[in-house]
Design a protein around this motif. Sequence first.
Motif, mmCIF file in Angstrom:
data_model
loop_
_atom_site.group_PDB
_atom_site.id
_atom_site.type_symbol
_atom_site.label_atom_id
_atom_site.label_comp_id
_atom_site.label_asym_id
_atom_site.label_seq_id
_atom_site.Cartn_x
_atom_site.Cartn_y
_atom_site.Cartn_z
ATOM 1 N N VAL A 53 17.643 38.591 -20.520
ATOM 2 C CA VAL A 53 18.617 38.991 -20.654
ATOM 3 C C VAL A 53 19.597 38.186 -19.946
ATOM 4 O O VAL A 53 21.276 37.688 -20.442
ATOM 5 N N LYS A 54 19.365 37.984 -18.695
ATOM 6 C CA LYS A 54 20.799 37.592 -17.460
ATOM 7 C C LYS A 54 21.217 36.175 -18.626
ATOM 8 O O LYS A 54 22.524 35.869 -17.714
ATOM 9 N N PHE A 55 20.130 35.147 -18.378
ATOM 10 C CA PHE A 55 20.637 33.775 -19.074
ATOM 11 C C PHE A 55 21.339 33.592 -20.373
ATOM 12 O O PHE A 55 22.586 33.050 -20.139
ATOM 13 N N TYR A 56 20.940 34.634 -20.649
ATOM 14 C CA TYR A 56 21.653 34.592 -22.518
ATOM 15 C C TYR A 56 23.132 35.228 -21.881
ATOM 16 O O TYR A 56 24.425 34.810 -22.473
ATOM 17 N N LEU A 57 23.839 35.889 -20.647
ATOM 18 C CA LEU A 57 24.693 36.315 -20.161
ATOM 19 C C LEU A 57 25.404 35.064 -19.585
ATOM 20 O O LEU A 57 26.659 35.397 -19.657
ATOM 21 N N PHE A 58 24.427 34.622 -19.283
ATOM 22 C CA PHE A 58 25.460 33.305 -18.529
ATOM 23 C C PHE A 58 25.727 32.120 -19.392
ATOM 24 O O PHE A 58 27.129 31.799 -19.359
ATOM 25 N N PHE A 59 25.253 31.472 -20.947
ATOM 26 C CA PHE A 59 25.479 30.830 -21.267
ATOM 27 C C PHE A 59 26.544 31.275 -22.151
ATOM 28 O O PHE A 59 27.381 30.366 -22.157
ATOM 29 N N LEU A 60 26.634 33.223 -22.589
ATOM 30 C CA LEU A 60 27.707 33.637 -22.946
ATOM 31 C C LEU A 60 29.158 33.135 -22.514
ATOM 32 O O LEU A 60 29.625 32.981 -23.067
ATOM 33 N N ASN A 61 28.854 33.478 -21.057
ATOM 34 C CA ASN A 61 30.191 33.946 -19.642
ATOM 35 C C ASN A 61 30.772 32.515 -20.316
ATOM 36 O O ASN A 61 31.679 31.697 -20.105
ATOM 37 N N LEU A 62 29.909 31.666 -19.724
ATOM 38 C CA LEU A 62 30.456 29.801 -19.193
ATOM 39 C C LEU A 62 30.476 29.533 -21.337
ATOM 40 O O LEU A 62 32.128 28.838 -20.523
ATOM 41 N N ASN A 63 29.813 29.970 -21.854
ATOM 42 C CA ASN A 63 30.768 28.974 -23.296
ATOM 43 C C ASN A 63 32.435 29.340 -23.375
ATOM 44 O O ASN A 63 33.591 29.359 -23.945
ATOM 45 N N ILE A 64 32.720 30.544 -22.986
ATOM 46 C CA ILE A 64 33.917 32.071 -23.173
ATOM 47 C C ILE A 64 34.963 30.956 -22.205
ATOM 48 O O ILE A 64 36.059 30.408 -22.529
ATOM 49 N N SER A 65 34.188 30.521 -21.040
ATOM 50 C CA SER A 65 35.117 30.015 -19.749
ATOM 51 C C SER A 65 35.551 28.825 -20.085
ATOM 52 O O SER A 65 36.698 28.207 -20.080
ATOM 53 N N ASN A 66 34.372 27.925 -20.214
ATOM 54 C CA ASN A 66 34.471 26.377 -21.207
ATOM 55 C C ASN A 66 36.272 26.395 -22.248
ATOM 56 O O ASN A 66 37.053 25.424 -22.389
ATOM 57 N N LYS A 110 38.872 27.611 -21.417
ATOM 58 C CA LYS A 110 38.957 27.200 -19.477
ATOM 59 C C LYS A 110 39.886 28.787 -18.389
ATOM 60 O O LYS A 110 40.760 28.449 -17.899
ATOM 61 N N LEU A 111 39.419 29.568 -18.543
ATOM 62 C CA LEU A 111 39.443 30.816 -17.658
ATOM 63 C C LEU A 111 37.942 30.804 -16.878
ATOM 64 O O LEU A 111 37.032 30.645 -16.529
ATOM 65 N N ILE A 112 38.492 30.776 -14.962
ATOM 66 C CA ILE A 112 38.430 30.969 -14.416
ATOM 67 C C ILE A 112 37.368 32.147 -13.571
ATOM 68 O O ILE A 112 36.002 32.531 -13.620
ATOM 69 N N SER A 113 37.982 33.457 -14.302
ATOM 70 C CA SER A 113 37.628 34.171 -14.085
ATOM 71 C C SER A 113 36.363 34.714 -14.181
ATOM 72 O O SER A 113 35.155 35.256 -14.248
ATOM 73 N N PHE A 114 35.865 34.074 -15.369
ATOM 74 C CA PHE A 114 35.140 33.734 -16.772
ATOM 75 C C PHE A 114 33.364 33.573 -16.482
ATOM 76 O O PHE A 114 32.303 33.349 -16.145
ATOM 77 N N TYR A 133 50.383 26.511 -13.952
ATOM 78 C CA TYR A 133 50.883 27.644 -14.109
ATOM 79 C C TYR A 133 49.314 28.488 -14.347
ATOM 80 O O TYR A 133 49.830 30.096 -14.376
ATOM 81 N N GLY A 134 48.095 28.268 -14.936
ATOM 82 C CA GLY A 134 46.967 29.115 -15.570
ATOM 83 C C GLY A 134 47.314 29.063 -16.851
ATOM 84 O O GLY A 134 48.128 28.876 -17.322
ATOM 85 N N LEU A 135 46.069 29.542 -17.662
ATOM 86 C CA LEU A 135 45.805 29.622 -18.926
ATOM 87 C C LEU A 135 46.050 28.552 -19.226
ATOM 88 O O LEU A 135 46.558 27.832 -21.225
ATOM 89 N N ASP A 136 46.105 27.402 -19.077
ATOM 90 C CA ASP A 136 46.157 25.445 -19.003
ATOM 91 C C ASP A 136 47.457 25.523 -19.308
ATOM 92 O O ASP A 136 47.962 24.841 -20.068
#
Length: 397
Positions: free
Chosen positions: A146-159, A162-166, A258-261
């Motif tokens: 489950v944690k690996f799934y959440l890792f790839f999910l949040n990394l996809n949202i971040s990329n 371009k969200l550093i918080s995710f 100024y954030g958020l690209d």
Amino acid sequence: MIQRGNKYMLEQNISSKEQVFVNETHYILKYSILCGVLNICLFSLKLISGLYVHSITIIGDGINNLTDIGSILFSCIGILLANFEAGKYHPFGHGRIEWIFGLLSSFCISFMGLELFRKSLITLKEPNKLRYSIIVVIVLGISILVKFYLFFLNLNISNRFKLISFKAVAIDSLSDAISTGVVLLAYLIQHFFEWSIDGGLGIVVSIIILRNGTRITIDIFGRILGRRVDKNKYEIIKKIIFKYPEVINCYDIMIHDYGLDNLFINLNILVKSYECNKTLSEQIQYEIYTALGYSCVIHEEFAITDTVLANSLYESIIEKIMSAYGEDLKIENFRMLEGNYVIFDLLLPTTCLQNKDDILKTIKDQIIEKVSNAQIVIQSKIYNNYKTILYKRGEQS
């Protein structure tokens, strides 16, 4: 033309920001709820399992999952606030708020690393006799997946956005997966070999978590303090500028994030006579916006036609200061403009700090000797032996 161009870019920018806001809101509501529910389930299962087998490490791992909900909540609030439109007191938007909440998430990661380190030390001094259960093994195995799934999910949202918080949440999920894997390994080793390594492996995991939290914190602080121009963006900008034959040189390229690209570009270009360059800046601005999607402000400087005088002045300055103060002194971005403006950057090593005023006076005297009515603008930069800029201060006369 410049008004029409700026209006077009502004309308396009607002339209794209609104679309991004809709997409981000959809993803935030959908996946944040999913992440929260999964973390609550993992916390409940690990808490029950840890109490059943008397493992402080499993209980601590479950509490770590509970705090992940706080990281997700910080990220959601940060994104929603960051998407507020620019206002009277914040004309460049609120995108940097997302960095602040990302910083809070990184603090949560570091806190959990310290807490796990503390509990692991206690377990190392006073090992617990664990009760073996295949159900606990299954629970920990599912938790890792489950944690690996959440890792790839949040990394996809971040990329994607371009969200550093995710990205911080993604790193936190990866740390949790590694942490749970070590807990499972320690649990199995203690059962089959009767080696009590629960506390020792917990310390290793806590160090990994602290390292990840520190890296995210440093990255966010770097954004807040300001970092050098991205190399790829820099090359794209230079390629656009130098395709125009009227451009002699470009310098002082500054990209403000100024954030958020949401980036703004400032730069100077040295061009030939004004008659053939009335729309040059507008054309370059439009091409940069088309290529990168960023608004751009360009300051044009018009070089004098007497290049012989400019080259002679440059060579005389170089010869004078090097003979007097050594070859460590450097001059960059030298240009002589219409109106007899002489502008350049002077790079001084730290060994010349005490002689700085004398060096500047020597240079100015040399310029006045060649061009009596010169208007001199010197940007002095102090650097150490590793070529690191310590500070920059403009001096005019």
